[in-house]
Structure formats: structure tokens, C-alpha cells
Design a protein around this motif. Structure first.
Motif, PDB file in Angstrom:
ATOM      1  N   SER A   1       4.906  27.191  -8.844  1.00 10.65           N
ATOM      2  CA  SER A   1       5.011  25.943  -9.606  1.00 10.65           C
ATOM      3  C   SER A   1       5.637  26.183 -10.974  1.00 10.65           C
ATOM      4  CB  SER A   1       3.621  25.310  -9.776  1.00 10.65           C
ATOM      5  OG  SER A   1       3.028  25.033  -8.527  1.00 10.65           O
TER       6      SER A   1
ATOM      7  N   VAL B   1       0.402  21.430  -2.844  1.00  9.78           N
ATOM      8  CA  VAL B   1      -0.024  20.895  -4.140  1.00  9.78           C
ATOM      9  C   VAL B   1      -1.146  19.885  -3.956  1.00  9.78           C
ATOM     10  CG1 VAL B   1       0.665  19.379  -6.046  1.00  9.78           C
ATOM     11  CG2 VAL B   1       2.104  21.315  -5.408  1.00  9.78           C
TER      12      VAL B   1
ATOM     13  N   VAL C   1      -0.047  22.000 -11.784  1.00  4.98           N
ATOM     14  CA  VAL C   1       0.096  21.530 -10.404  1.00  4.98           C
ATOM     15  C   VAL C   1      -0.229  20.048 -10.317  1.00  4.98           C
ATOM     16  CG1 VAL C   1      -0.710  21.823  -8.029  1.00  4.98           C
ATOM     17  CG2 VAL C   1      -0.441  23.824  -9.496  1.00  4.98           C
TER      18      VAL C   1
ATOM     19  N   ILE D   1       0.103  29.386  -5.330  1.00  6.59           N
ATOM     20  CA  ILE D   1       0.830  28.165  -5.689  1.00  6.59           C
ATOM     21  C   ILE D   1       1.230  28.085  -7.167  1.00  6.59           C
ATOM     22  CG2 ILE D   1      -1.151  26.683  -6.255  1.00  6.59           C
ATOM     23  CD1 ILE D   1       0.264  24.498  -4.612  1.00  6.59           C
ATOM     24  N   TYR D   2       0.440  28.687  -8.083  1.00  5.85           N
ATOM     25  CA  TYR D   2       0.707  28.480  -9.503  1.00  5.85           C
ATOM     26  C   TYR D   2       1.982  29.171  -9.996  1.00  5.85           C
ATOM     27  CZ  TYR D   2      -1.335  26.137 -13.522  1.00  5.85           C
ATOM     28  OH  TYR D   2      -1.595  25.240 -14.532  1.00  5.85           O
TER      29      TYR D   2
END
Length: 435
Positions: free
Chosen positions: A346, A84, A196, A342-343
Motif C-alpha cells: 500500500s 484491503v 489502508v 498488505i501495508y
């Protein structure tokens, strides 16, 4: 009380609305055209609503990004937090802000505009970032306090003037917005990085309320929710206005939102107004970068205590400079696999944390199972996008909604329900054994 909520709401908006967020809605409107409203509804899901939920979740859990990831596993929590901070920092957030400053701030100022001028600008930009980050004191706070309202005022003035005197009428959509405007808008919302980023800086808002004597949990949650709603409304107004600006711009084969904004400020305000707008954007990007360098350095120093804060400031400033000289278009291309990885994860963690607020049982497998499968699918998508293997491509395309780049969505829903069922039965079994 109301004054603190309003101030906190404006502060939260300034955190979300970095100058980098200027570039996505205009390009969305420019491409989506008469599908703009549908596309912006999708954009609002990942660019406004999900960040708002994240703020509430962080306040409820009374912890930062690592505490949410720790629900899966302590090691995962640490690795997730590092990812992050790298994504909002040196690998994307910091160089993106620097490039937006260059593209908007110097486009019509410098007599020559090439890769060499980008390197010189970035060198000077990150030198200032480094110096100020070493001794920030109240410089960034004071600059942000005045720059953010001025930037908002100019953007809204620009949008109002464009609304009164649009350059052209809204036409037919192009590209991915022809057939799937909502989904394309959702994916564009990824690029704001606001969900994020909210994982990292929502703690600041919570601390602000606590320092003002609001520590009782229910009162704290209510205050955070109200301030978050203020920031969400402001974001919606700005984003939808910028999308309309892009939709009413005559097509000149613009490559990104900075070109559209620069073109319109020059058209509406003239050379002097464009110069003022450029300077404000440069300063706003500067404060954004300084804030991100400070946040990343502070986090890294907590984990590697033997390395000084000043060395981390130098490291993140250098990394930001190196990545920024690649140019905005290349940075946005690099960001695609990073955000793909990553999204979705998340979103899964935030949604499961939000669900846990309303369920009395302690959730374990409801976090672990959907998070792991979302990570695996995200990796499959990245490998498929890079055409690593025909077998991987075929496997990924078997997943529902893979053609919409949302292959993780249905497995997440199914496995989240499965995890909730497992946690429910484990709790009952535990209670029976105790009795």
C-alpha cells in the motif's frame, strides 16, 4: 468554503480515529519510555503522514482503492481491493473494534471477565451491528456526529489530567525501543490501518466536496489537502498525548493499550468516570463496526451483484463475531502477517501515485516493478517469521534492513528509480516513432 473544509476535516478525523486506534500509542509510550518522542516520530510516518498522502492521492486520481491497484494490472487492482476490504473489515478492523469495546467497556463493569463473557458480549454486539447495518439511515451519522467529539474531549481531558498529575516519571525503554525506536514506531503505525483504510474511504471526502459544488480539479485538491491537514493535526495531538499517558504509567505488566487506558481512566476519573468512558467507547466501536460492515458489504455487492446487500451484511457480521471471540491479543498476533503483506504494498502504491502527480509522463513500469518486488519480499518476510524454511530465512536475512523488518525499502527505492527511467525512455521512443 472554510466551513466545508473544517467539517470535512473533522469527518476525516472521525474516519481515521476509530476507537481501535486508542490502543497503540499508550502501549508505545509504555514500552518506549524516554525514547517515546523518537518512536512517535516513526509512528507518525505510517500512522499520520502516509494516510494524509493517501487522501491527496485518491483525490488526485479521482478513484478508490481499486483504481490505484489497477496501475499495476486490472486483476491486481481487484485482488488488492479485496485484500484491503478484508483487512479493514472482517479479518482485522471489525473484530479489533469489537474487542476494544469489550476490553475497555466492560473491564471494570462486569463482575466476571473471561472468555465466556467475551462470547456473550460479542454475540450481542454483532447482533446490534447486523440489525443497524440492514437499515442504517442516519443513525450511524448522528451517533458519530456526537460521539466522536465527546470521545475526543474525554481523551484529551484524561491526557491533560495525567500531564498535570503523572503517576510516575518517564524511565528507560524496554524491548525493541531500546535500540531502534524510530523503526519500531514505524512498524507500530502499521497497526492503525489508517493508510489502508484511507484507500477505501477517501472517496467519501471527495464526494462531499463535489456535492457542495467544488468540482474544479485544482480547487478540489486544495480543499482536500486542507481538510486532510486538519485531521492530521488532530491525530498528532491525540496520539502524542496518549503516548505520554502510557509513558507515565507505573509498570504492572500490561499486555496491551486497553489495559493501560482502563487503568488510567479508573485512576483519574474514578468508577463513575470509568463507566461513562467505557459506554462511550462501546458506542464509538459500534458505529465503527457498522460503518465497516456497510463499506465491505457495498463493495462486495458491486462485485457479486447476484448476492443481496442483506446477505453480505450477515456474512461480514458473522465473520466479525467469529474472529472477535479469539480475543484482542490473538487478533493482534494474526494481524502481523496480514499487515506485513498488505501495508508495504500500500505504501509503495501510494508513494508512486504521489510521484506520478508531479511527473508528466505516464507511469507503467514504475508501478509494476517495485510493487511486484515489494510483494515478493513481504511474502518472504512472512515465511521467515513463521520459520517455514532455513533457506528462506537465510535468503530473507541477506536483504538490507531485514533485521528492522524493512527489507522492502531499499529494493523499492532502487526499482522505482529504474521503473521511472524505463518509462522515460519508452515515452521518448514512442514520440520518435510517431514523428
Amino acid at each position: 468554503m472554510n466551513k466545508i473544509i473544517i467539517i470535512s476535516g473533522l469527518m476525516l478525523f472521525s474516519f481515521f480515529f476509530g476507537a481501535g486506534n486508542l490502543i497503540f500509542p499508550p502501549m508505545l509510550g509504555y514500552t518506549a519510555q524516554n525514547h517515546m518522542w523518537l518512536a512517535m516520530c516513526g509512528f507518525a510516518i505510517t500512522g499520520i503522514i502516509m494516510p494524509y498522502l493517501t487522501v491527496i492521492v485518491v483525490a488526485y486520481m479521482n478513484g478508490g482503492v481499486e483504481s490505484i491497484g489497477r496501475k499495476v494490472h486490472p486483476i491486481f487492482g481487484l485482488v488488492f481491493a479485496i485484500c484491503v476490504y478484508l483487512s479493514i473489515g472482517a479479518l482485522y478492523g471489525i473484530p479489533r473494534a469489537a474487542n476494544v469495546a469489550y476490553e475497555i467497556g466492560t473491564k471494570n463493569i462486569l463482575p466476571v471477565h473471561n472468555h465466556f463473557t467475551l462470547i456473550i458480549f460479542s454475540l450481542l454486539f454483532f447482533f446490534v451491528v447486523y440489525i443497524v447495518s440492514l437499515y442504517p439511515n442516519r443513525i450511524v451519522d448522528n451517533l458519530g456526529k456526537y460521539l466522536t467529539p465527546i470521545l475526543i474531549f474525554i481523551i484529551l481531558l484524561l491526557c491533560v489530567l495525567v500531564f498535570i498529575h503523572p503517576e510516575t516519571s518517564i524511565k528507560h525503554p524496554t524491548g525493541e525501543y531500546v535500540h531502534m525506536p524510530v523503526v519500531s514506531g514505524v512498524l507500530q503505525g502499521y497497526f492503525t490501518m489508517d493508510l489502508v483504510a484511507a484507500l477505501a474511504f477517501s472517496v467519501v471526502i471527495v464526494q462531499t466536496f463535489k456535492l457542495n459544488g467544488i468540482s474544479e480539479h485544482k480547487q478540489l485538491m486544495t480543499s482536500v489537502a486542507k481538510s486532510g491537514f486538519i485531521s492530521a493535526i488532530l491525530l498528532a495531538v491525540i496520539y502524542f498525548s496518549l503516548a505520554y499517558l502510557g509513558a507515565t504509567t507505573v509498570h504492572h505488566d500490561f499486555k496491551n493499550g486497553t489495559d493501560i487506558l482502563t487503568y488510567n481512566t479508573l485512576r483519574v476519573f474514578g468508577p463513575l468516570g470509568n463507566l461513562i468512558f467505557g459506554i462511550i467507547v462501546i458506542l464509538a466501536c459500534l458505529t465503527t463496526c457498522i460503518g465497516l460492515v456497510n463499506a465491505c458489504s457495498a463493495f462486495a455487492m458491486k462485485k457479486l451483484t447476484k448476492i443481496s446487500y442483506k446477505k453480505f451484511v450477515l456474512l461480514f457480521s458473522l465473520l466479525g463475531f467469529i474472529v472477535s471471540i479469539l480475543g484482542l491479543n490473538l487478533i493482534l498476533q494474526i494481524a502481523v502477517p496480514l499487515l506485513t503483506f498488505i501495508y508495504p504494498t500500500s505504501i509503495v502504491l501510494v508513494l508512486m501515485s504521489f510521484v506520478s502527480m508531479f511527473i508528466k509522463i505516464e507511469l507503467k513500469y514504475a508501478f509494476i516493478i517495485p510493487t511486484i518486488i515489494t510483494l515478493v519480499i513481504s511474502i518472504l518476510q512472512i515465511l521467515s517469521d513463521f520459520n517455514i524454511s532455513k533457506n528462506i530465512n537465510a535468503l530473507y536475512k541477506l536483504l538490507p534492513f531485514s533485521n528492522y523488518q524493512l527489507a522492502w525499502l531499499l529494493p523499492f527505492i532502487i526499482l522505482a528509480i529504474l521503473g521511472l527511467i524505463i518509462d522515460y525512455f519508452l515515452r521518448n521512443k514512442s514520440q520518435q516513432s510517431m514523428s
